[in-house]
Design a protein around this motif. Structure first.
Motif, short mmCIF file in Angstrom:
data_model
loop_
_atom_site.label_atom_id
_atom_site.label_comp_id
_atom_site.label_asym_id
_atom_site.label_seq_id
_atom_site.Cartn_x
_atom_site.Cartn_y
_atom_site.Cartn_z
N ARG A 1 -1.69 -0.97 -4.36
CA ARG A 1 -2.72 0.06 -4.14
C ARG A 1 -2.06 1.35 -3.70
O ARG A 1 -1.11 1.35 -2.93
CB ARG A 1 -3.72 -0.42 -3.09
N LEU A 2 -2.61 2.44 -4.19
CA LEU A 2 -2.03 3.75 -3.89
C LEU A 2 -3.09 4.68 -3.34
O LEU A 2 -4.25 4.64 -3.74
CB LEU A 2 -1.47 4.39 -5.17
N MET A 3 -2.66 5.51 -2.41
CA MET A 3 -3.55 6.52 -1.86
C MET A 3 -2.85 7.85 -2.08
O MET A 3 -1.73 8.04 -1.62
CB MET A 3 -3.75 6.23 -0.38
N VAL A 4 -3.51 8.74 -2.81
CA VAL A 4 -2.91 10.05 -3.04
C VAL A 4 -3.49 11.03 -2.02
O VAL A 4 -4.70 11.18 -1.91
CB VAL A 4 -3.20 10.56 -4.48
N PHE B 1 0.85 -1.17 0.00
CA PHE B 1 0.00 0.00 0.00
C PHE B 1 0.89 1.23 0.00
O PHE B 1 1.78 1.36 0.84
CB PHE B 1 -0.84 -0.04 1.28
N GLY B 2 0.67 2.12 -0.97
CA GLY B 2 1.53 3.29 -1.06
C GLY B 2 0.81 4.58 -0.73
O GLY B 2 -0.36 4.76 -1.09
N PHE B 3 1.51 5.46 -0.01
CA PHE B 3 1.00 6.81 0.23
C PHE B 3 1.76 7.77 -0.66
O PHE B 3 2.98 7.84 -0.59
CB PHE B 3 1.24 7.24 1.68
N LEU B 4 1.02 8.50 -1.49
CA LEU B 4 1.66 9.52 -2.32
C LEU B 4 1.10 10.87 -1.91
O LEU B 4 -0.03 10.96 -1.42
CB LEU B 4 1.35 9.29 -3.80
N GLY B 5 1.87 11.90 -2.15
CA GLY B 5 1.37 13.24 -1.86
C GLY B 5 2.51 14.21 -1.76
O GLY B 5 3.64 13.82 -1.46
N PRO B 6 2.22 15.51 -2.00
CA PRO B 6 3.29 16.50 -1.94
C PRO B 6 3.82 16.68 -0.51
O PRO B 6 3.23 16.16 0.44
CB PRO B 6 2.63 17.79 -2.44
N ASN B 7 4.89 17.42 -0.36
CA ASN B 7 5.45 17.70 0.96
C ASN B 7 4.38 18.29 1.86
O ASN B 7 3.63 19.17 1.46
CB ASN B 7 6.60 18.72 0.87
N GLY B 8 4.29 17.76 3.06
CA GLY B 8 3.33 18.29 4.02
C GLY B 8 1.93 17.73 3.87
O GLY B 8 1.00 18.19 4.54
N THR C 1 5.71 5.19 1.74
CA THR C 1 5.50 6.52 1.18
C THR C 1 6.68 6.80 0.27
O THR C 1 7.79 6.35 0.54
CB THR C 1 5.43 7.64 2.23
N THR C 2 6.41 7.50 -0.79
CA THR C 2 7.51 7.81 -1.71
C THR C 2 7.15 9.02 -2.56
O THR C 2 5.99 9.36 -2.73
CB THR C 2 7.82 6.59 -2.62
N HIS C 3 8.20 9.68 -3.05
CA HIS C 3 8.00 10.74 -4.03
C HIS C 3 8.39 10.27 -5.42
O HIS C 3 8.35 11.03 -6.37
CB HIS C 3 8.82 11.98 -3.65
N TYR C 4 8.82 9.00 -5.49
CA TYR C 4 9.21 8.46 -6.79
C TYR C 4 8.06 7.65 -7.36
O TYR C 4 7.67 6.63 -6.81
CB TYR C 4 10.44 7.57 -6.66
#
Ligand code: ATP
Ligand code: MG
Lengths: 317, 276
Positions: free
Chosen positions: A214-217, A43-50, A201-204
Motif C-alpha cells: 500500500r502506498l500513500m502519496v 506501507f509506503g510513503f511517497l512524496g516530493p521533498n518537504g 519512505t522512498t523516492h525510488y
C-alpha cells in the motif's frame, strides 16, 4: 490488546492516525492526515521533498510530538507511552546516527543495551546482524572509517537488534549501490514474510513497487492518494503512455492537434506524453495525420507517472 | 509473531512512575560511555588528576610556611595544607564533573546523532540525562578518590572520617554535572561554552578555598555563600576534619536542590531538543 476490525479484512490495525497535524511555528508540515496501517502491511510513503514524510514517520516512532489530531500505535498514545511503543519499533532514520567513535560491533551492542537486552542475547544477535549487513569483515572497524553505503547497512542492521515487529525505514536505500539495494529488498521481503510490518519512505518508484503493498502519496503535508501500487496506476494513469518527440520547436506546434486525439497529454520541452490504453493505434493515427515524430516510445504506465501527476512536475520550494 | 524481549522488558515497567520519561536504564548510557572511553583520552583525565596535587604541594607547603596554622572552628586549629586540601578535593570533583558534562556533551549534542539514536529506543529522556550526568559524576569521583589516596598517607586528611570526603565528592560532582549539562543543553556556540571555563577559575579562587571567608567584608561573604563551590568545600572540609555540625545539612541541601533542578530541566531540554 488491540481489537480486530472486520472492515480491515480481519487484519489487526497497528497504527491509526486521525487528523494528525504537525506545525513548526507558523509552518504546517503535516496538515491533518488520516491513515491506518495494519499488521503485516508494507506501507509506503511517497512524496516530493518537504512533503512531510519524515515528520509523519517520526511522530509514529514516538520521537516527535504531534501538534494536533490523534494517533495510536498498538493502541497506545505515543505521548504517554513513548518507551513502550518504541520497544516494538526498529527505526532507520533518514540520516544515519551511528556513534562514529565506536566500532561496528560496539554500535550494535550499545543499541541493544538501550532496549535492556542481555549481553548474551546481543552477542548472538550481532553475528546474525553482521551477516545480514555483510559487514563481518568490518566488525572491529570504527564507524567513521566505513563508506556511506556500509553505514547505511549498519543502521538498518542496528534497527533489527531488538527484533521489532514494526520496521520503519526512512529512505533506506539512498546511497546504496544497486547490489546492496537488491540484497536489502530481498532481506526486507523475508522480514515481511515473517510478519514484520514495514513502513517505508522512498523516492525510488521501483522500490515502492517492489516492497509496498500500500502506498500513500503526500504533498505539502496532505495525502494526495492512498491505494495499492496497481490501483494507483489504474486510477491515476492509463494502461500505457506514448512518448513522442518532434524536435523542441515543433512539440508545441502540434500540441493542439494531439490534444484532440487523447484524453490527457502533457507537453514537455523535449517531448509530448500521451496517455491512452492503446498507444499503438494512437501512434498510427498520429502518423496517418501526417505528423511524423523523430522518435516514439510506447511504454507501460508506471508509478512515476502517477507520482508526477499527483504532485506536479515543478520543484516547489 | 512472538513477543520480543525488548517489548517484555518495556512492558514490565508499565504503570511505574514517569514511564514515558524514565525506563530505569540509565546504566545502558553509562555503559556506552565506558565503551567509548576505552579508546579515549587517558592523558586528559590524568592532567585533571595531577592538578590539585600540584596546588597542594605548592600552596600547602610553600605558602603554608608563611601563614602558619588556621582556625577552622573556635579552638580547632589546622595546618594550611589541611585547610586547603578539602577545597582542592571539592574543586577537582567539580572540575571532573564539569569537564564531561559540558564540552563532551556539547560535541555530542551538536555533532553526532547519539542522543537521537538513544531516544529512538525504549530509553526515555531521563535515562539519557541521568546516564550522561552519571558518567560526568564518575570522573569527578575518580579525581577525588585519587586525590584522597595520595593525601591520606601524608596525614593531611586523616582518620576514618577523612574517608567521608569521598561520598562528599560524589554529591558535589553530581550537583555540578547536573547543572553543567543543563547549561550545555542551552548553549549554542563555542563562545558560550568558553564561559564555563571563565567562571570556574574565580569560583575556585574565591570560594573560601585558600583562606577563610572571614577575610572578606560582610556583604562579599553573603555573595560567596550563595555560590555552589563554597558549600561543596564546606561539606568536604567539615567531614574530613571531623567537624559534624548542623550547618552541614544546609550545605548538603544546597546540592540536593542543585541536582533536582539540573536533572529535571536537563530531561525537559532533552525532550525539547530531540522530540519536538
Ligand atoms: N525541526 C524543524 N523545524 C522547522 N521546520 C521543519 C523541521 N523539520 C522539518 N521541517 C519542515 O517540515 C517540512 C516537512 O519535512 P519532512 O522532513 O517531513 O519532509 P520529507 O517529506 O521527509 O522530505 P524529504 O523527501 O526531503 O526527506 C519541510 O518543509 C521542512 O522544512
Ligand atoms: Mg524525509
Amino acid at each position: 490488546m488491540s481489537t480486530i476490525d472486520p472492515a480491515t479484512g480481519g487484519k489487526e490495525p497497528l497504527i491509526i492516525a486521525r487528523g494528525l497535524r504537525k506545525e513548526y511555528g507558523d509552518f504546517t508540515a503535516v496538515d491533518g492526515i488520516d491513515f491506518q496501517v495494519n499488521r503485516g502491511d508494507s506501507f509506503g510513503f511517497l512524496g516530493p521533498n518537504g512533503a512531510g514524510k519524515s515528520t509523519t514517520m517520526r511522530i509514529i516512532a514516538a520521537t516527535l510530538t504531534r501538534s494536533g489530531g490523534d494517533i495510536s500505535i498498538l493502541g497506545k498514545d505515543p505521548e504517554v507511552r513513548g518507551p513502550e511503543i518504541r520497544a516494538h519499533l526498529g527505526v532507520v532514520p533518514q540520516q544515519d546516527n551511528l556513534d562514529n567513535s565506536l566500532t561496528v560491533e560496539d554500535n550494535l551492542y550499545v543499541y541493544g543495551r538501550y532496549f535492556g537486552l542481555s549481553r548474551t542475547f546481543i552477542r548472538n544477535k550481532i553475528e546474525e546482524l553482521l551477516a545480514f549487513a555483510q559487514l563481518e569483515e568490518k566488525r572491529g572497524v570504527k564507524v567513521e572509517a566505513l563508506s556511506g553505503g556500509m553505514k547505511r547497512r549498519l543502521t538498518i542492521a542496528r534497527a533489527l537488534v531488538s527484533e521489532p515487529e514494526i520496521l520503519m525505514l526512512d529512505e533506506p536505500t539512498t546511497g546504496l549501490d544497486p547490489q546492496a539495494r537488491h540484497i536489502l529488498w530481498d532481506r526486507l521481503f523475508r522480514l515481511k514474510e515473517q510478519g514484520v510490518t514495514l513502513l517505508i519512505t522512498t523516492h525510488y518508484m521501483d522500490e515502492a513497487e517492489q516492497l509496498c503493498d500500500r502506498l500513500m502519496v503526500m504533498d505539502k503535508g496532505r495525502i494526495m492518494a492512498e491505494d495499492s501500487p496497481a490501483n494507483l496506476i489504474k486510477t491515476y494513469s492509463t494502461k500505457e503512455v506514448l512518448e513522442v518527440r518532434f524536435g523542441s520547436d515543433r512539440n508545441a506546434q502540434f500540441a493542439d492537434q494531439l490534444r484532440s486525439m487523447s484524453d490527457r497529454i502533457e507537453v514537455l520541452p523535449d517531448r509530448v506524453l500521451m496517455y491512452s490504453d492503446d498507444c499503438e493505434s494512437l501512434l498510427h493515427e498520429i502518423v496517418s495525420k501526417g505528423m511524423q515524430p523523430t522518435t516514439s516510445l510506447v511504454r507501460r504506465s508506471s508509478l512515476e507517472d502517477v507520482f508526477l501527476r499527483l504532485t506536479g512536475r515543478s520543484l516547489v520550494e | 509473531m512472538k513477543t520480543s524481549d525488548a517489548v517484555l522488558i518495556a512492558e514490565s515497567l508499565k504503570g511505574r512512575f514517569a514511564e514515558g520519561t524514565y525506563s530505569r536504564r540509565a546504566r545502558a548510557v553509562l555503559e556506552h560511555r565506558r565503551i567509548a572511553f576505552k579508546q579515549g583520552h587517558w592523558i586528559v583525565v590524568l592532567s585533571g588528576f595531577v592538578e590539585p596535587i600540584l596546588y597542594l604541594f605548592s600552596f600547602g607547603y610553600g605558602v603554608g610556611k608563611l601563614v602558619g596554622r588556621i582556625q577552622v572552628t573556635p579552638g580547632h586549629w589546622v595546618s594550611y595544607a589541611q585547610f586547603i586540601a578539602p577545597a582542592l578535593l571539592a574543586t577537582s570533583a567539580m572540575n571532573g564533573a564539569i569537564y564531561d558534562s559540558t564540552w563532551n556533551v556539547f560535541f555530542r549534542l551538536k555533532y553526532d546523532g547519539t542522543y537521537k539514536a538513544m531516544l529512538a529506543t525504549s530509553l526515555g529522556p531521563l535515562d539519557v540525562a541521568l546516564g550522561e550526568i552519571g558518567w560526568a559524576l564518575f570522573r569527578g569521583l575518580i579525581y577525588a578518590t585519587g586525590f584522597t589516596a595520595i593525601v591520606m598517607p601524608l596525614g593531611i586528611i586523616k582518620g576514618w572520617y577523612g574517608l567521608l570526603a569521598i561520598p562528599a565528592a560524589v554529591i558535589i560532582a553530581f550537583g555540578f554535572a547536573s547543572i553543567g549539562m543543563l547549561y550545555t543543553t542551552y548553549a549554542k556556540s563555542f563562545a558560550q561554552m568558553d564561559w564555563v571555563n571563565i567562571v570556574m577559575l574565580p569560583l575556585f579562587l574565591f570560594s573560601g578555598s585558600l583562606y577563610p571567608l572571614s577575610i572578606y567584608p560582610e556583604w562579599l561573604r553573603y555573595v560567596i555563600e550563595a555560590l555552589p563551590l563554597y558549600h561543596g568545600i564546606q561539606i568536604v572540609r567539615c567531614l574530613s576534619l571531623g567537624i559534624i555540625q548542623w550547618s552541614l545539612l544546609v550545605h548538603v541541601a544546597y546540592f540536593v536542590v542543585m541536582i533536582g533542578i539540573g536533572v529535571t530541566f536537563t530531561t525537559r531540554r532533552m525532550r525539547a531538543l530531540f522530540m519536538r
